[in-house]
Design a protein around this motif. Structure first.
Motif, PDB file in Angstrom:
ATOM      1  N   VAL A   1      18.914  36.160  18.123  1.00 23.74           N
ATOM      2  CA  VAL A   1      18.733  37.400  17.368  1.00 23.74           C
ATOM      3  C   VAL A   1      20.067  37.746  16.723  1.00 23.74           C
ATOM      4  CG1 VAL A   1      18.122  39.845  17.488  1.00 23.74           C
ATOM      5  CG2 VAL A   1      16.974  38.191  19.000  1.00 23.74           C
ATOM      6  N   VAL A   2      20.081  37.877  15.387  1.00 27.77           N
ATOM      7  CA  VAL A   2      21.334  38.134  14.659  1.00 27.77           C
ATOM      8  C   VAL A   2      21.142  39.306  13.706  1.00 27.77           C
ATOM      9  CG1 VAL A   2      23.184  37.151  13.275  1.00 27.77           C
ATOM     10  CG2 VAL A   2      21.813  35.655  14.748  1.00 27.77           C
ATOM     11  N   ILE A   3      22.026  40.300  13.815  1.00 26.73           N
ATOM     12  CA  ILE A   3      22.013  41.454  12.918  1.00 26.73           C
ATOM     13  C   ILE A   3      23.192  41.331  11.970  1.00 26.73           C
ATOM     14  CG2 ILE A   3      22.079  43.970  12.741  1.00 26.73           C
ATOM     15  CD1 ILE A   3      21.112  44.064  15.672  1.00 26.73           C
ATOM     16  N   SER A   4      22.916  41.278  10.667  1.00 25.85           N
ATOM     17  CA  SER A   4      23.946  41.153   9.636  1.00 25.85           C
ATOM     18  C   SER A   4      24.028  42.444   8.832  1.00 25.85           C
ATOM     19  CB  SER A   4      23.623  39.998   8.677  1.00 25.85           C
ATOM     20  OG  SER A   4      23.404  38.794   9.380  1.00 25.85           O
ATOM     21  N   PHE A   5      25.201  42.655   8.210  1.00 20.12           N
ATOM     22  CA  PHE A   5      25.392  43.895   7.450  1.00 20.12           C
ATOM     23  C   PHE A   5      25.813  43.670   6.001  1.00 20.12           C
ATOM     24  CE2 PHE A   5      25.460  45.294  11.784  1.00 20.12           C
ATOM     25  CZ  PHE A   5      24.833  46.522  11.742  1.00 20.12           C
ATOM     26  N   HIS A   6      26.020  42.427   5.608  1.00 22.46           N
ATOM     27  CA  HIS A   6      26.252  42.173   4.183  1.00 22.46           C
ATOM     28  C   HIS A   6      25.737  40.797   3.822  1.00 22.46           C
ATOM     29  CE1 HIS A   6      29.777  39.680   5.066  1.00 22.46           C
ATOM     30  NE2 HIS A   6      30.247  40.651   5.807  1.00 22.46           N
ATOM     31  N   SER A   7      25.645  40.555   2.539  1.00 24.92           N
ATOM     32  CA  SER A   7      24.931  39.377   2.038  1.00 24.92           C
ATOM     33  C   SER A   7      25.574  38.062   2.456  1.00 24.92           C
ATOM     34  CB  SER A   7      24.832  39.439   0.508  1.00 24.92           C
ATOM     35  OG  SER A   7      26.125  39.485  -0.080  1.00 24.92           O
ATOM     36  N   LEU A   8      26.901  38.018   2.591  1.00 15.02           N
ATOM     37  CA  LEU A   8      27.557  36.770   2.960  1.00 15.02           C
ATOM     38  C   LEU A   8      27.140  36.331   4.361  1.00 15.02           C
ATOM     39  CD1 LEU A   8      31.184  37.442   1.641  1.00 15.02           C
ATOM     40  CD2 LEU A   8      29.423  36.037   0.575  1.00 15.02           C
ATOM     41  N   GLU A   9      27.124  37.278   5.304  1.00 12.69           N
ATOM     42  CA  GLU A   9      26.686  36.970   6.666  1.00 12.69           C
ATOM     43  C   GLU A   9      25.215  36.580   6.681  1.00 12.69           C
ATOM     44  OE1 GLU A   9      29.379  40.223   9.168  1.00 12.69           O
ATOM     45  OE2 GLU A   9      27.370  40.735   8.486  1.00 12.69           O
ATOM     46  N   ASP A  10      24.395  37.408   6.048  1.00 10.51           N
ATOM     47  CA  ASP A  10      22.950  37.172   6.108  1.00 10.51           C
ATOM     48  C   ASP A  10      22.578  35.833   5.492  1.00 10.51           C
ATOM     49  OD1 ASP A  10      20.190  38.035   6.649  1.00 10.51           O
ATOM     50  OD2 ASP A  10      20.033  38.060   4.464  1.00 10.51           O
ATOM     51  N   ARG A  11      23.268  35.436   4.436  1.00 10.80           N
ATOM     52  CA  ARG A  11      22.983  34.150   3.796  1.00 10.80           C
ATOM     53  C   ARG A  11      23.246  32.997   4.759  1.00 10.80           C
ATOM     54  NH1 ARG A  11      26.596  34.179  -0.649  1.00 10.80           N
ATOM     55  NH2 ARG A  11      25.284  35.897  -1.358  1.00 10.80           N
ATOM     56  N   ILE A  12      24.347  33.083   5.511  1.00 11.57           N
ATOM     57  CA  ILE A  12      24.674  32.038   6.481  1.00 11.57           C
ATOM     58  C   ILE A  12      23.598  31.965   7.560  1.00 11.57           C
ATOM     59  CG2 ILE A  12      26.294  31.411   8.320  1.00 11.57           C
ATOM     60  CD1 ILE A  12      28.544  32.520   6.526  1.00 11.57           C
ATOM     61  N   VAL A  13      23.186  33.120   8.075  1.00 14.99           N
ATOM     62  CA  VAL A  13      22.174  33.161   9.140  1.00 14.99           C
ATOM     63  C   VAL A  13      20.836  32.638   8.617  1.00 14.99           C
ATOM     64  CG1 VAL A  13      20.912  34.645  10.739  1.00 14.99           C
ATOM     65  CG2 VAL A  13      23.332  35.087  10.274  1.00 14.99           C
ATOM     66  N   LYS A  14      20.437  33.103   7.452  1.00 10.73           N
ATOM     67  CA  LYS A  14      19.158  32.699   6.856  1.00 10.73           C
ATOM     68  C   LYS A  14      19.115  31.189   6.630  1.00 10.73           C
ATOM     69  CE  LYS A  14      16.303  33.530   2.741  1.00 10.73           C
ATOM     70  NZ  LYS A  14      16.231  34.279   1.453  1.00 10.73           N
ATOM     71  N   GLN A  15      20.186  30.639   6.075  1.00  8.18           N
ATOM     72  CA  GLN A  15      20.223  29.199   5.796  1.00  8.18           C
ATOM     73  C   GLN A  15      20.277  28.383   7.077  1.00  8.18           C
ATOM     74  OE1 GLN A  15      23.559  28.823   3.104  1.00  8.18           O
ATOM     75  NE2 GLN A  15      22.374  29.509   1.325  1.00  8.18           N
ATOM     76  N   PHE A  16      20.975  28.885   8.092  1.00  6.16           N
ATOM     77  CA  PHE A  16      21.051  28.175   9.370  1.00  6.16           C
ATOM     78  C   PHE A  16      19.672  28.084  10.009  1.00  6.16           C
ATOM     79  CE2 PHE A  16      21.362  28.435  14.013  1.00  6.16           C
ATOM     80  CZ  PHE A  16      22.098  27.290  14.285  1.00  6.16           C
ATOM     81  N   ILE A  17      18.958  29.195  10.059  1.00 10.42           N
ATOM     82  CA  ILE A  17      17.625  29.187  10.667  1.00 10.42           C
ATOM     83  C   ILE A  17      16.681  28.305   9.860  1.00 10.42           C
ATOM     84  CG2 ILE A  17      15.605  30.611  11.198  1.00 10.42           C
ATOM     85  CD1 ILE A  17      17.530  32.878  11.941  1.00 10.42           C
ATOM     86  N   ALA A  18      16.756  28.399   8.538  1.00 10.62           N
ATOM     87  CA  ALA A  18      15.875  27.586   7.688  1.00 10.62           C
ATOM     88  C   ALA A  18      16.149  26.095   7.882  1.00 10.62           C
ATOM     89  CB  ALA A  18      16.062  27.976   6.228  1.00 10.62           C
ATOM     90  N   LYS A  19      17.429  25.736   7.982  1.00 12.09           N
ATOM     91  CA  LYS A  19      17.813  24.329   8.134  1.00 12.09           C
ATOM     92  C   LYS A  19      17.241  23.723   9.403  1.00 12.09           C
ATOM     93  CE  LYS A  19      21.940  21.503   8.998  1.00 12.09           C
ATOM     94  NZ  LYS A  19      23.416  21.530   9.173  1.00 12.09           N
TER      95      LYS A  19
END
Length: 309
Positions: free
Chosen positions: A237-255
């Motif tokens: 479970v990851v809570i992000s607060f700006h687009s740079l963080e969220d992009r990394i999390v989103k791409q990691f999970i998708a990968k």
């Protein structure tokens, strides 16, 4: 609880803990609060664990470590380290990992920490004040190109070059900038167009904080480590607060949520998916009204599949 802890409102508190404890081990599991902060998530997790449950926390901030010392619970322990050290835990030993990224309200609101342009304070911004160099120390020697790259890449600031040039010119004329208000004023004098409702220094302060704490690199390391330490059925479970963080999390999970076929070796077995994406959650309108700092938060969840790395 200390005054600092009382002034911090944990974002997506119940939602995050609900998702974390959906791990197959449930209340009997071993969990990690990778960013203790002021302990909001940790305290709720502990209140919902059984006697067999365990919680391990990480944090670089000495004030967070002091706050953790107030938790008298044999099921709880904390390490004074960043969450990139997550991989030091035994493989497959954890049933859930929670990462609440960014900085806490007490950190922002403490002038001596240097995180905010709203207060006069030293230009520090280190999460761990016991090691590393401050923003002021770095700006005392950094080149225009180096400063431009940081502000552009970590702050997504279109006036990065102009700000960097002004910082170096100021250093050459009167010495390096060393306070938050001086930096905020220099940026305001340099950036002539502003986004509605946003201080012109917002992106620059964000960029310097992310850079000086290597936040994105640490996030990438921690995400990779989570694959090793999570047991099958465990939750991320990851809570992000700006687009740079969220992009990394989103791409990691998708990968890691799909099988990978090596087309160069057509008869080889595909690499099995290691995560199952479990969606995302945004704060409710009521939470945003009560805590405006939550408005940019995005929580993403994933479950570790049966295939261990």
């Amino acid at each position: 609880m200390t005054e600092a802890a009382l002034t911090h409102t944990t974002v997506l508190l119940n939602e995050a803990v609900d998702e974390l404890l959906q791990a197959s081990a449930g209340a009997d599991g071993t969990y990690v609060d990778a960013t203790f902060g002021r302990g909001g998530h940790s305290r709720l997790i502990l209140s919902r664990l059984s006697a067999q449950g365990r919680l391990q926390a990480f944090d670089k901030d000495l004030e967070a470590i002091a706050e953790a010392g107030r938790i008298a619970d044999s099921r709880f322990s904390i390490r004074h380290e960043g969450f990139s050290h997550l991989g030091e835990l035994p493989p497959g030993s954890v049933d859930g990992v929670l990462m609440d990224l960014g900085i806490s309200s007490p950190q922002i609101d403490s002038p001596e920490r240097g995180f905010s342009f709203r207060f006069e304070g030293p230009l520090d911004m280190r999460m761990d004040t016991t090691r590393g160099e401050s923003v002021a120390d770095w700006l005392a020697t950094a080149t225009v190109d180096q400063i431009t790259e940081v502000i552009r890449d970590y702050g997504e600031e279109r006036f990065a070059f102009q700000i960097a040039k002004a910082l170096v010119a100021r250093r050459q004329e009167r010495g390096p900038i060393s306070t938050t208000t001086d930096l905020a004023q220099l940026v305001a004098d340099t950036v002539k167009t502003r986004e509605p409702g946003q201080n012109p220094a917002t992106r620059t302060f964000q960029a310097f904080r992310i850079f000086i704490n290597a936040e994105l690199e640490e996030l990438e390391q921690a995400l990779e480590a989570s694959l090793q330490v999570l047991s099958p059925g465990g939750r991320l479970v990851v809570i992000s607060f700006h687009s740079l963080e969220d992009r990394i999390v989103k791409q990691f999970i998708a990968k890691h949520s799909k099988e990978v076929v090596d087309r160069r070796v057509p008869f080889a077995e595909p690499v099995k998916m290691r995560l199952k994406a479990c969606g995302r959650v945004r704060p409710s309108e009521a939470e945003v009204r009560g805590n405006p700092r939550s408005r940019s938060a995005i929580m993403r969840m994933a479950e570790r599949t049966e295939v261990l790395a």
